[in-house]
Design a protein around this motif. Structure first.
Motif, PDB file in Angstrom:
ATOM      1  N   LYS A  70     -42.383  64.393   9.045  1.00  0.00           N
ATOM      2  CA  LYS A  70     -41.683  65.296   8.128  1.00  0.00           C
ATOM      3  C   LYS A  70     -42.684  66.245   7.476  1.00  0.00           C
ATOM      4  O   LYS A  70     -43.641  65.807   6.860  1.00  0.00           O
ATOM      5  CB  LYS A  70     -40.951  64.503   7.051  1.00  0.00           C
ATOM      6  N   PRO A  71     -42.433  67.557   7.576  1.00  0.00           N
ATOM      7  CA  PRO A  71     -43.305  68.502   6.872  1.00  0.00           C
ATOM      8  C   PRO A  71     -42.917  68.602   5.391  1.00  0.00           C
ATOM      9  O   PRO A  71     -41.812  68.210   4.990  1.00  0.00           O
ATOM     10  CB  PRO A  71     -43.031  69.837   7.575  1.00  0.00           C
ATOM     11  N   THR A  76     -34.757  64.952   2.744  1.00  0.00           N
ATOM     12  CA  THR A  76     -34.263  63.842   3.555  1.00  0.00           C
ATOM     13  C   THR A  76     -32.824  63.511   3.169  1.00  0.00           C
ATOM     14  O   THR A  76     -32.483  62.379   2.852  1.00  0.00           O
ATOM     15  CB  THR A  76     -35.170  62.602   3.415  1.00  0.00           C
ATOM     16  N   THR A  77     -31.981  64.536   3.187  1.00  0.00           N
ATOM     17  CA  THR A  77     -30.549  64.388   3.022  1.00  0.00           C
ATOM     18  C   THR A  77     -29.883  65.047   4.218  1.00  0.00           C
ATOM     19  O   THR A  77     -30.533  65.732   5.011  1.00  0.00           O
ATOM     20  CB  THR A  77     -30.053  65.053   1.728  1.00  0.00           C
ATOM     21  N   LEU A  78     -28.575  64.853   4.366  1.00  0.00           N
ATOM     22  CA  LEU A  78     -27.883  65.431   5.507  1.00  0.00           C
ATOM     23  C   LEU A  78     -27.308  66.804   5.205  1.00  0.00           C
ATOM     24  O   LEU A  78     -26.891  67.520   6.111  1.00  0.00           O
ATOM     25  CB  LEU A  78     -26.784  64.475   5.986  1.00  0.00           C
ATOM     26  N   LYS A  79     -27.255  67.179   3.938  1.00  0.00           N
ATOM     27  CA  LYS A  79     -26.892  68.551   3.588  1.00  0.00           C
ATOM     28  C   LYS A  79     -27.360  68.823   2.171  1.00  0.00           C
ATOM     29  O   LYS A  79     -27.562  67.905   1.376  1.00  0.00           O
ATOM     30  CB  LYS A  79     -25.384  68.801   3.710  1.00  0.00           C
ATOM     31  N   VAL A 101     -34.005  56.783   7.403  1.00  0.00           N
ATOM     32  CA  VAL A 101     -34.170  55.426   6.889  1.00  0.00           C
ATOM     33  C   VAL A 101     -35.071  55.543   5.664  1.00  0.00           C
ATOM     34  O   VAL A 101     -36.274  55.769   5.779  1.00  0.00           O
ATOM     35  CB  VAL A 101     -34.805  54.506   7.948  1.00  0.00           C
ATOM     36  N   GLY A 102     -34.502  55.445   4.482  1.00  0.00           N
ATOM     37  CA  GLY A 102     -35.258  55.684   3.264  1.00  0.00           C
ATOM     38  C   GLY A 102     -35.458  57.180   3.067  1.00  0.00           C
ATOM     39  O   GLY A 102     -34.822  58.011   3.729  1.00  0.00           O
ATOM     40  N   ARG A 103     -36.372  57.539   2.156  1.00  0.00           N
ATOM     41  CA  ARG A 103     -36.552  58.943   1.821  1.00  0.00           C
ATOM     42  C   ARG A 103     -38.019  59.283   1.597  1.00  0.00           C
ATOM     43  O   ARG A 103     -38.819  58.435   1.230  1.00  0.00           O
ATOM     44  CB  ARG A 103     -35.774  59.310   0.546  1.00  0.00           C
ATOM     45  N   GLY A 186     -39.434  50.399  -2.358  1.00  0.00           N
ATOM     46  CA  GLY A 186     -38.896  51.697  -1.963  1.00  0.00           C
ATOM     47  C   GLY A 186     -38.254  52.435  -3.115  1.00  0.00           C
ATOM     48  O   GLY A 186     -37.188  53.029  -2.968  1.00  0.00           O
ATOM     49  N   ARG A 187     -38.906  52.433  -4.260  1.00  0.00           N
ATOM     50  CA  ARG A 187     -38.337  53.130  -5.412  1.00  0.00           C
ATOM     51  C   ARG A 187     -38.464  54.649  -5.264  1.00  0.00           C
ATOM     52  O   ARG A 187     -39.323  55.143  -4.527  1.00  0.00           O
ATOM     53  CB  ARG A 187     -39.046  52.696  -6.698  1.00  0.00           C
ATOM     54  N   ASN A 188     -37.606  55.353  -5.975  1.00  0.00           N
ATOM     55  CA  ASN A 188     -37.607  56.806  -5.910  1.00  0.00           C
ATOM     56  C   ASN A 188     -38.947  57.375  -6.384  1.00  0.00           C
ATOM     57  O   ASN A 188     -39.418  57.041  -7.470  1.00  0.00           O
ATOM     58  CB  ASN A 188     -36.462  57.355  -6.771  1.00  0.00           C
TER      59      ASN A 188
END
Length: 253
Positions: A70-71, A76-79, A101-103, A186-188
């Motif tokens: 990922k650049p 990392t959402t779908l829209k 898978v995750g963000r 995997g916290r934000n």
């Protein structure tokens, strides 16, 4: 082929199996327009119309597992209502709907997994697996031994203290320090917030490893398919290493 309803919902990425059971018992799931509340109910996704809260559940296509570099500057959402770039924009030849898978946040780069296998994604996200994620972090100024020690011991965040981490100094210049930070939570925005908690300003953040998977020679925006043995080993880490090397890389953007 018929499958238990909670398994179908998990495979479609709607919820984990346990969460899917809660949806079923609550009467929020229908098959061919009829509410079902029995946990043993089965359905055939090829012929039955399954819906959650009135929204159709799409049948799962052939399973796809991708490793993407990922650049920076992608969500990392779908829209995105603001029209910003999203990671699936990079998958020019993948017609099947996949999701992360995750963000990784907008300004973070590095290794990101994507799939259409909801059950596999949920298993990876389950806390019991404690999958290590390693980040290369460039911070402004000199990171002191005390700051590194505090990061490794765990720091207090708003929602609670982080678990112990593996942290070491990997390089430094006159103006910056490079840290290797390995966590299994995997916290934000966790790594950024951990650094902020010990007064370190993050200049660059890159995830370089997820479990045993590494970026290899992928460049930003490139991706490859995971080999079947890699897919299996992520959720069964004690099994032997996959033979034959990594899956096929696709350099399209």
């Amino acid at each position: 082929m018929t499958e238990r309803l909670q398994k179908l919902l998990s495979q479609a990425g709607i919820a984990s199996r346990r969460e899917a059971e809660t949806l079923i018992v609550a009467g929020r799931v229908t098959i061919n327009g009829q509410v079902v509340t029995e946990l043993g109910t089965k359905a055939d996704p090829a012929t039955d119309q399954i819906a959650v809260d009135g929204k159709p559940v799409r049948p799962v296509d052939a399973k796809i597992y991708l490793l993407l570099y990922k650049p920076v500057g992608y969500l990392t959402t779908l829209k995105d209502p603001e029209g910003r770039p999203i990671v699936t924009d990079l998958l020019k030849d993948i017609a099947t709907r996949v999701y992360p898978v995750g963000r990784l946040d907008y300004n973070t780069e590095g290794l990101l997994l994507l799939t259409n296998d909801g059950e596999w994604a949920n298993r990876l996200a389950h806390p019991r697996h404690e999958i290590e994620k390693e980040y290369l972090v460039r911070v402004r100024g000199k990171a002191t031994p005390d700051q590194i020690k505090r990061l490794a011991a765990g720091v207090g965040l708003e929602e609670g203290r982080t678990a112990p981490a593996k942290v070491f100094l990997s390089g430094e210049s006159d103006n910056n320090s490079w840290l290797s930070v390995t966590i299994h939570e995997g916290r934000n925005r966790q790594v950024r917030r951990m650094c902020e908690a010990v007064s370190l300003a993050v200049v660059r953040l890159k995830r370089i490893r997820y479990g045993f998977l590494e970026l290899g020679d992928l460049k930003p925006g490139e991706y490859r398919h995971l080999a079947p043995a890699e897919v299996e080993r992520l959720v069964h880490p004690g099994r032997p290493r996959p033979a034959g090397g990594p899956g096929q890389k696709d350099r399209r953007r």
